[in-house]
Design a protein around this motif. Sequence first.
Motif, short mmCIF file in Angstrom:
data_model
loop_
_atom_site.label_atom_id
_atom_site.label_comp_id
_atom_site.label_asym_id
_atom_site.label_seq_id
_atom_site.Cartn_x
_atom_site.Cartn_y
_atom_site.Cartn_z
N LYS A 5 0.86 -1.17 0.00
CA LYS A 5 0.00 0.00 0.00
C LYS A 5 0.90 1.23 0.00
CE LYS A 5 -4.12 -1.80 2.24
NZ LYS A 5 -5.03 -1.69 3.38
N ASN A 6 0.50 2.25 -0.71
CA ASN A 6 1.24 3.50 -0.62
C ASN A 6 1.12 4.01 0.81
OD1 ASN A 6 0.09 3.37 -3.60
ND2 ASN A 6 1.98 4.55 -3.64
N PRO A 7 2.25 4.27 1.48
CA PRO A 7 2.19 4.66 2.89
C PRO A 7 1.57 6.04 3.09
CG PRO A 7 4.46 4.67 2.10
CD PRO A 7 3.62 4.16 0.98
N ALA A 8 0.41 6.08 3.71
CA ALA A 8 -0.27 7.35 3.98
C ALA A 8 -0.98 7.23 5.32
CB ALA A 8 -1.28 7.65 2.87
N LEU A 9 -0.94 8.29 6.08
CA LEU A 9 -1.56 8.33 7.41
C LEU A 9 -3.05 7.98 7.31
CD1 LEU A 9 -0.80 9.05 10.37
CD2 LEU A 9 -1.71 11.34 9.90
N ARG A 15 -6.53 -1.89 10.96
CA ARG A 15 -6.96 -2.68 12.13
C ARG A 15 -6.05 -2.40 13.32
NH1 ARG A 15 -7.52 -8.72 10.02
NH2 ARG A 15 -6.16 -7.93 8.42
N LEU A 16 -4.77 -2.32 13.03
CA LEU A 16 -3.79 -2.02 14.07
C LEU A 16 -3.99 -0.61 14.63
CD1 LEU A 16 -1.26 -3.13 15.49
CD2 LEU A 16 0.09 -2.24 13.59
N ALA A 17 -4.30 0.32 13.75
CA ALA A 17 -4.47 1.72 14.14
C ALA A 17 -5.62 1.91 15.14
CB ALA A 17 -4.72 2.59 12.91
N GLN A 18 -6.59 1.01 15.12
CA GLN A 18 -7.71 1.13 16.06
C GLN A 18 -7.24 1.06 17.50
OE1 GLN A 18 -10.43 -1.96 14.85
NE2 GLN A 18 -10.86 -0.99 12.89
N ILE A 28 4.87 1.74 11.88
CA ILE A 28 5.05 0.29 11.79
C ILE A 28 5.02 -0.16 10.33
CG2 ILE A 28 3.92 -1.93 12.30
CD1 ILE A 28 3.28 -0.60 15.09
N TYR A 29 4.12 0.41 9.55
CA TYR A 29 4.04 0.02 8.15
C TYR A 29 5.33 0.39 7.41
CZ TYR A 29 2.30 -1.18 3.60
OH TYR A 29 2.16 -1.78 2.37
N LEU A 30 5.87 1.57 7.67
CA LEU A 30 7.13 1.97 7.04
C LEU A 30 8.26 1.01 7.44
CD1 LEU A 30 6.79 5.84 7.44
CD2 LEU A 30 6.70 4.54 5.29
N TYR A 31 8.24 0.59 8.70
CA TYR A 31 9.22 -0.38 9.20
C TYR A 31 9.07 -1.71 8.45
CZ TYR A 31 11.58 -3.42 12.63
OH TYR A 31 12.39 -4.33 13.24
N LEU A 32 7.83 -2.15 8.26
CA LEU A 32 7.57 -3.40 7.54
C LEU A 32 8.02 -3.31 6.08
CD1 LEU A 32 4.03 -4.18 9.00
CD2 LEU A 32 6.05 -5.62 9.28
N LEU A 33 7.80 -2.15 5.46
CA LEU A 33 8.25 -1.97 4.07
C LEU A 33 9.78 -2.09 3.99
CD1 LEU A 33 6.05 1.01 2.79
CD2 LEU A 33 5.84 -1.41 2.16
N LYS A 34 10.48 -1.45 4.93
CA LYS A 34 11.96 -1.52 4.94
C LYS A 34 12.41 -2.97 5.13
CE LYS A 34 12.72 3.08 6.78
NZ LYS A 34 12.91 3.81 8.02
N PHE A 35 11.74 -3.67 6.03
CA PHE A 35 12.09 -5.07 6.28
C PHE A 35 11.89 -5.91 5.01
CE2 PHE A 35 10.84 -9.41 7.25
CZ PHE A 35 11.91 -9.84 8.02
N LEU A 96 5.84 -15.94 -7.45
CA LEU A 96 5.40 -15.86 -6.06
C LEU A 96 4.90 -14.45 -5.79
CD1 LEU A 96 8.40 -17.47 -4.08
CD2 LEU A 96 6.39 -18.63 -5.02
N ILE A 97 3.90 -14.36 -4.92
CA ILE A 97 3.46 -13.07 -4.44
C ILE A 97 3.58 -13.05 -2.92
CG2 ILE A 97 1.00 -13.71 -4.24
CD1 ILE A 97 0.34 -10.86 -5.23
N ILE A 98 4.09 -11.93 -2.39
CA ILE A 98 4.13 -11.74 -0.95
C ILE A 98 3.56 -10.36 -0.65
CG2 ILE A 98 6.12 -13.24 -0.57
CD1 ILE A 98 7.85 -10.66 -0.27
N GLY A 99 3.20 -10.14 0.60
CA GLY A 99 2.79 -8.82 1.04
C GLY A 99 3.95 -8.15 1.74
N SER A 100 3.63 -7.23 2.63
CA SER A 100 4.69 -6.53 3.37
C SER A 100 4.34 -6.49 4.85
CB SER A 100 4.86 -5.12 2.82
OG SER A 100 3.62 -4.45 2.82
N ASP A 101 3.74 -7.58 5.34
CA ASP A 101 3.26 -7.61 6.73
C ASP A 101 3.94 -8.63 7.61
OD1 ASP A 101 0.72 -7.80 4.70
OD2 ASP A 101 0.51 -6.14 6.10
N CYS A 102 4.93 -9.35 7.10
CA CYS A 102 5.42 -10.52 7.82
C CYS A 102 6.89 -10.38 8.19
CB CYS A 102 5.20 -11.77 6.96
SG CYS A 102 5.64 -13.30 7.81
N LEU A 103 7.15 -10.16 9.47
CA LEU A 103 8.53 -10.01 9.96
C LEU A 103 9.23 -11.36 10.15
CD1 LEU A 103 8.16 -7.13 12.58
CD2 LEU A 103 9.26 -7.02 10.34
N GLU A 104 8.50 -12.46 10.00
CA GLU A 104 9.12 -13.79 10.11
C GLU A 104 9.57 -14.33 8.76
OE1 GLU A 104 6.28 -16.24 12.18
OE2 GLU A 104 6.67 -15.25 14.10
#
Length: 194
Positions: A5-9, A15-18, A28-35, A96-104
């Motif tokens: 996702k394009n990172p925007a506030l 769901r996490l933001a709630q 956190i999303y920017l951190y996940l993108l870097k990872f 393969l397709i991956i997202g950007s949500d998985c630190l493992e």
Amino acid sequence: MIFVKNPALGKVKTRLAQSIGNEKALQIYLYLLKFTHQITKNLTCDKAVFYSDFIEQHDLWENETYQKYLQSGTHLGERMYQAFEVSFRKGYEKILIIGSDCLELNPEIIKVGFQVLDDQDVVIGPARDGGYYLLGMKTPLRFIFENKTWSSPTVFEDTIRDLTHHHTSYDILPVLSDIDREEDLDGIDLDNLA
């Protein structure tokens, strides 16, 4: 293929933001993108980033290393199917397709995903929340992306049921955790995200 996702506030990790607020969720999303960038940049395969809203030419995904595309479709399943279609039309034989949500997730698991496709039609990496963090195939199979309640705990289970019903061979990678809710943040120092 990496779906981002394009990172925007207020637009990412909703769901996490709630529970932690929009500012922290964006951090956190920017951190996940870097990872995700870190674990994919040295892979010896072609790499493509599929953006949710617009293609960003000057971001952490280097233009020399990553092809860049815009997602198209009204729901996640349709957007993923379109991305597979575009890539298979370019002549790729294993995608393969991956997202950007998985630190493992790590480069080894991605490499194993490609290896599985030597013998199986599909490879899938299940997430603990009931979805998946990785999906791979050798031909675009539309049924995988239809009749699913996306972002629900039944996506993986429904996908396996469809693969079995269509007599499609598959293998399953280790179960990993996505970062979707506050309890998924164990071990992440929210005050020192780089």
